[in-house]
Design a protein around this motif. Structure first.
Motif, short mmCIF file in Angstrom:
data_model
loop_
_atom_site.label_atom_id
_atom_site.label_comp_id
_atom_site.label_asym_id
_atom_site.label_seq_id
_atom_site.Cartn_x
_atom_site.Cartn_y
_atom_site.Cartn_z
N TYR A 45 1.03 -1.08 -0.22
CA TYR A 45 -0.03 -0.05 0.37
C TYR A 45 0.73 0.99 0.39
CZ TYR A 45 -4.11 -2.78 1.42
OH TYR A 45 -4.69 -4.27 1.12
N ILE A 56 -2.11 4.07 0.95
CA ILE A 56 -3.57 4.50 0.28
C ILE A 56 -3.75 2.68 -0.02
CG2 ILE A 56 -4.77 4.48 -1.63
CD1 ILE A 56 -2.77 6.96 -2.40
N GLY A 69 -6.42 6.17 3.96
CA GLY A 69 -4.78 6.57 3.54
C GLY A 69 -4.49 6.66 5.08
N ILE A 80 -4.12 13.90 1.09
CA ILE A 80 -4.56 12.80 0.96
C ILE A 80 -6.04 12.94 1.18
CG2 ILE A 80 -5.01 10.65 1.98
CD1 ILE A 80 -1.65 10.59 2.78
N HIS A 84 -8.89 12.35 -1.65
CA HIS A 84 -10.58 11.51 -0.94
C HIS A 84 -11.61 12.31 -1.16
CE1 HIS A 84 -13.41 9.06 2.29
NE2 HIS A 84 -12.07 7.94 1.58
N MET A 124 0.41 9.77 -6.01
CA MET A 124 -1.12 9.80 -5.05
C MET A 124 -2.03 9.37 -6.21
SD MET A 124 -0.25 11.35 -1.69
CE MET A 124 -0.50 12.84 -1.25
N ILE A 128 -3.57 5.90 -7.75
CA ILE A 128 -5.02 5.52 -7.22
C ILE A 128 -6.02 5.02 -8.61
CG2 ILE A 128 -7.59 7.68 -6.80
CD1 ILE A 128 -5.76 8.79 -4.44
#
Length: 136
Positions: A45, A56, A69, A80, A84, A124, A128
């Motif tokens: 992760y 994450i 996260g 983060i 989100h 990030m 994702i």
């Protein structure tokens, strides 16, 4: 194609004219996030390309994308939380379709983050998008 939660953040940023206030708001968003359980702070992760430690953990619930996260840096935890808000609740194909750089530009982050933080934010987003792409 931003979520309502992200629109709320964008509206707050419009209201907060001073970058220091915006910075504090991002940190507060990070503090409000539930911490990631230590059992998930593993290599699978971990997000490579970030100066800070970042994890994450993607979650699919009833065909909707979500993630948990965490980071060891407060501003990164806040970033983060912003991500989100941008992605949580969308279908995986919708996550991939979001123009994250354009949405994040609305917040003016690129003008106030160090190059290392900007690189981490891009990493990030890439993680994702990768996970959502694999799920769609």
């Amino acid at each position: 194609m931003a979520t309502e939660a992200f629109e709320d953040i964008a509206e707050t940023f419009d209201f907060l004219e001073d970058w220091e206030d915006r910075y504090r708001h991002v940190i507060e968003l990070g503090k409000a996030m539930p911490p990631l359980d230590d059992s998930f702070k593993v290599a699978a992760y971990k997000v490579d390309g970030c100066a800070s430690q970042v994890w994450i953990r993607p979650v699919l619930d009833d065909g909707r994308f979500d993630f948990q996260g965490d980071s060891d840096a407060m501003i990164v935890r806040g970033l983060i939380a912003v991500l989100h808000a941008l992605y949580s609740g969308l279908r995986p194909a919708e996550v991939v379709a979001v123009d994250a750089p354009a949405e994040l530009r609305r917040l003016g982050l690129e003008d106030h983050l160090s190059s290392q933080r900007s690189n981490g934010l891009r990493a990030m987003v890439a993680r994702i998008r990768q996970v959502a792409g694999e799920a769609s």
